[in-house]
Design an enzyme around this catalytic site. Structure first.
Site, PDB file in Angstrom:
ATOM      1  N   SER A  29       0.809  -1.218   0.000  1.00 57.46           N
ATOM      2  CA  SER A  29       0.000   0.000   0.000  1.00 57.46           C
ATOM      3  C   SER A  29       0.841   1.266   0.000  1.00 57.46           C
ATOM      4  O   SER A  29       0.404   2.318  -0.483  1.00 57.46           O
ATOM      5  CB  SER A  29      -0.944   0.012   1.205  1.00 57.46           C
ATOM      6  N   GLY A  66      -1.924  -4.394   1.137  1.00 56.59           N
ATOM      7  CA  GLY A  66      -2.008  -5.606   1.934  1.00 56.59           C
ATOM      8  C   GLY A  66      -1.023  -6.680   1.550  1.00 56.59           C
ATOM      9  O   GLY A  66      -0.946  -7.717   2.217  1.00 56.59           O
TER      10      GLY A  66
END
Length: 214
Positions: A29, A66
């Site tokens: 991310s 993630g």
């Protein structure tokens, strides 16, 4: 290795001029630009910084929110398309959040770097530093992964993704750092990304020099 290209090619939906160096940023991310407008994320800001310095470069955003090092390893093969000249590897933060074993992260990153070597792609490896809450042994084992692998594979190396925010502070001042992060305290805001990019940028320029020298 710099690959010959003619005219204009299409790389992941981007029109790329023949002279452009193409670099994929494989990450999570932090690379993907979580919580920010697209143009304020890490990859667009970094490409803008490089182009402002006169570098003819196209960056591909291969960040997936993630993702762990295992996720990066699973998709590195299709990230390293024939047009890709260089790879930025910035993974490990989610391994830390989940408390995954350092030896697993090492093996996954080793696999990613081996894939890049097999594809004759130059690499900039960006590290992550473990927090102290898992204990000193875990931290020492995890933190050693990145410099060890950078030396083994002769890659470019930056010790921490957050170096642009923390360098110069020993230890880093949490109160000062808060202004560069979103409310979750994990992902940098646009100004934080800008400072991160200013530190990463010269390392990517060194990566480009390695690519063009091949």
């Amino acid at each position: 290795m710099r690959k010959a290209m003619l005219g204009i090619v299409l790389v992941w939906g981007h029109a790329v001029a023949a002279e452009d160096v193409v670099i994929a940023a494989l990450g999570d991310s932090l690379t993907q630009g979580y919580g920010l407008p697209a143009e304020q994320g890490f990859v667009p800001q970094l490409e803008g910084w490089l182009r402002a310095q006169g570098d003819e470069v196209t960056l591909i955003n291969a960040g997936v929110s993630g993702d762990t090092t295992a996720g990066g390893l699973a998709r590195v093969g299709w990230t390293l398309t024939p047009e890709v000249d260089g790879l930025i590897v910035a993974l490990g933060g989610n391994d830390l959040l989940r408390g995954l074993a350092p030896d697993q992260a090492r093996a996954n990153l080793d696999g990613i770097l081996q894939a890049a070597r097999d594809a004759e792609v130059e690499v900039l490896l960006i590290g992550m530093e473990a927090p102290g809450n898992y204990g000193p042994d875990y931290k020492a084992e995890f933190d050693a992964i990145y410099p060890d692998l950078a030396e083994a594979y002769d890659t470019g190396f930056l010790g921490s993704f957050f170096a642009g925010l923390t360098e110069g502070d020993t230890p880093a001042d949490p109160a000062r750092l808060r202004e560069y992060f979103q409310a979750d305290g994990i992902h940098p805001n646009a100004e934080g990304v800008s400072r991160i990019v200013a530190r990463v940028g010269p390392e990517v320029q060194a990566l480009i020099e390695r690519i063009e020298a091949d």
